[in-house]
Design a protein around this motif. Sequence first.
Motif, PDB file in Angstrom:
ATOM      1  N   ASP A   9       0.859  -1.179   0.000  1.00  0.00           N
ATOM      2  CA  ASP A   9       0.000   0.000   0.000  1.00  0.00           C
ATOM      3  C   ASP A   9       0.896   1.230   0.000  1.00  0.00           C
ATOM      4  O   ASP A   9       1.723   1.395   0.897  1.00  0.00           O
ATOM      5  N   TYR A  10       0.732   2.076  -1.005  1.00  0.00           N
ATOM      6  CA  TYR A  10       1.547   3.285  -1.153  1.00  0.00           C
ATOM      7  C   TYR A  10       0.732   4.494  -0.743  1.00  0.00           C
ATOM      8  O   TYR A  10      -0.361   4.722  -1.271  1.00  0.00           O
ATOM      9  N   ALA A  11       1.260   5.292   0.143  1.00  0.00           N
ATOM     10  CA  ALA A  11       0.635   6.555   0.500  1.00  0.00           C
ATOM     11  C   ALA A  11       0.729   7.503  -0.696  1.00  0.00           C
ATOM     12  O   ALA A  11       1.562   7.297  -1.586  1.00  0.00           O
ATOM     13  N   PRO A  12      -0.115   8.536  -0.722  1.00  0.00           N
ATOM     14  CA  PRO A  12       0.037   9.528  -1.791  1.00  0.00           C
ATOM     15  C   PRO A  12       1.481  10.028  -1.843  1.00  0.00           C
ATOM     16  O   PRO A  12       2.054  10.389  -0.813  1.00  0.00           O
ATOM     17  N   TYR A  13       2.066   9.976  -3.005  1.00  0.00           N
ATOM     18  CA  TYR A  13       3.452  10.382  -3.261  1.00  0.00           C
ATOM     19  C   TYR A  13       4.474   9.540  -2.486  1.00  0.00           C
ATOM     20  O   TYR A  13       5.642   9.898  -2.418  1.00  0.00           O
ATOM     21  N   GLY A  14       4.043   8.426  -1.925  1.00  0.00           N
ATOM     22  CA  GLY A  14       4.941   7.540  -1.182  1.00  0.00           C
ATOM     23  C   GLY A  14       5.788   6.707  -2.125  1.00  0.00           C
ATOM     24  O   GLY A  14       5.531   6.635  -3.331  1.00  0.00           O
ATOM     25  N   GLN A  15       6.794   6.075  -1.564  1.00  0.00           N
ATOM     26  CA  GLN A  15       7.671   5.275  -2.409  1.00  0.00           C
ATOM     27  C   GLN A  15       8.210   4.058  -1.674  1.00  0.00           C
ATOM     28  O   GLN A  15       8.223   3.995  -0.449  1.00  0.00           O
ATOM     29  N   ASN A  16       8.608   3.097  -2.456  1.00  0.00           N
ATOM     30  CA  ASN A  16       9.406   1.969  -2.001  1.00  0.00           C
ATOM     31  C   ASN A  16      10.793   2.290  -2.550  1.00  0.00           C
ATOM     32  O   ASN A  16      11.030   2.166  -3.753  1.00  0.00           O
ATOM     33  N   PRO A  17      11.712   2.770  -1.695  1.00  0.00           N
ATOM     34  CA  PRO A  17      12.982   3.315  -2.179  1.00  0.00           C
ATOM     35  C   PRO A  17      13.859   2.275  -2.870  1.00  0.00           C
ATOM     36  O   PRO A  17      13.604   1.071  -2.758  1.00  0.00           O
ATOM     37  N   PRO A  18      14.894   2.722  -3.571  1.00  0.00           N
ATOM     38  CA  PRO A  18      15.777   1.791  -4.281  1.00  0.00           C
ATOM     39  C   PRO A  18      16.267   0.659  -3.378  1.00  0.00           C
ATOM     40  O   PRO A  18      16.802   0.890  -2.295  1.00  0.00           O
ATOM     41  N   HIS A  19      16.036  -0.561  -3.872  1.00  0.00           N
ATOM     42  CA  HIS A  19      16.414  -1.760  -3.136  1.00  0.00           C
ATOM     43  C   HIS A  19      16.637  -2.892  -4.129  1.00  0.00           C
ATOM     44  O   HIS A  19      16.388  -2.739  -5.324  1.00  0.00           O
ATOM     45  N   THR A  20      17.093  -4.015  -3.617  1.00  0.00           N
ATOM     46  CA  THR A  20      17.323  -5.184  -4.445  1.00  0.00           C
ATOM     47  C   THR A  20      16.910  -6.437  -3.686  1.00  0.00           C
ATOM     48  O   THR A  20      16.879  -6.433  -2.446  1.00  0.00           O
ATOM     49  N   HIS A  21      16.572  -7.476  -4.426  1.00  0.00           N
ATOM     50  CA  HIS A  21      16.298  -8.789  -3.857  1.00  0.00           C
ATOM     51  C   HIS A  21      17.374  -9.729  -4.400  1.00  0.00           C
ATOM     52  O   HIS A  21      17.326 -10.103  -5.576  1.00  0.00           O
ATOM     53  N   PRO A  22      18.365 -10.077  -3.582  1.00  0.00           N
ATOM     54  CA  PRO A  22      19.492 -10.869  -4.091  1.00  0.00           C
ATOM     55  C   PRO A  22      19.143 -12.307  -4.472  1.00  0.00           C
ATOM     56  O   PRO A  22      19.894 -12.935  -5.200  1.00  0.00           O
ATOM     57  N   ARG A  23      18.007 -12.812  -3.988  1.00  0.00           N
ATOM     58  CA  ARG A  23      17.680 -14.213  -4.254  1.00  0.00           C
ATOM     59  C   ARG A  23      16.333 -14.402  -4.952  1.00  0.00           C
ATOM     60  O   ARG A  23      15.761 -15.485  -4.895  1.00  0.00           O
ATOM     61  N   GLY A  24      15.804 -13.362  -5.615  1.00  0.00           N
ATOM     62  CA  GLY A  24      14.521 -13.557  -6.276  1.00  0.00           C
ATOM     63  C   GLY A  24      14.160 -12.483  -7.273  1.00  0.00           C
ATOM     64  O   GLY A  24      14.459 -11.310  -7.076  1.00  0.00           O
TER      65      GLY A  24
END
Length: 132
Positions: A9-24
Amino acid sequence: MGISLVRIDYAPYGQNPPHTHPRGTEILVLVEGTLYVGFVSSNQDKNRLFAKVLNPGDVFVFPIGMIHFQVNIRKTPAVAFAGLSSQNAGVITVANTVFGSVPPINPEILAQAFQLDANVVKDLEAKFAPKN
């Protein structure tokens, strides 16, 4: 079972910041709202950005290990479901990892790596330092 699923669920103007999933690998399906999403390819591929604005029903795939992000670009909430090709895909949030390590990475090293003033690095390390 070799797979995991998450609702985001993203808030208005919210973000899931730069990240990585090393195993998927991750596949994202937008259910509600509008997101700007993307990932950056590897150094060997000249760090190309692959990005798209998603609308409800759109799907986007983030390859295993690639740094990626999602941003809600509207003033209304957004909802997405993500499936990962592993029950333990892992997550490494770039800023938290680099600027919030314990003990901290020497600011002079990060200043050189990111071409920043050491005082800027110290400020970032203070912001990302783990809270006890």
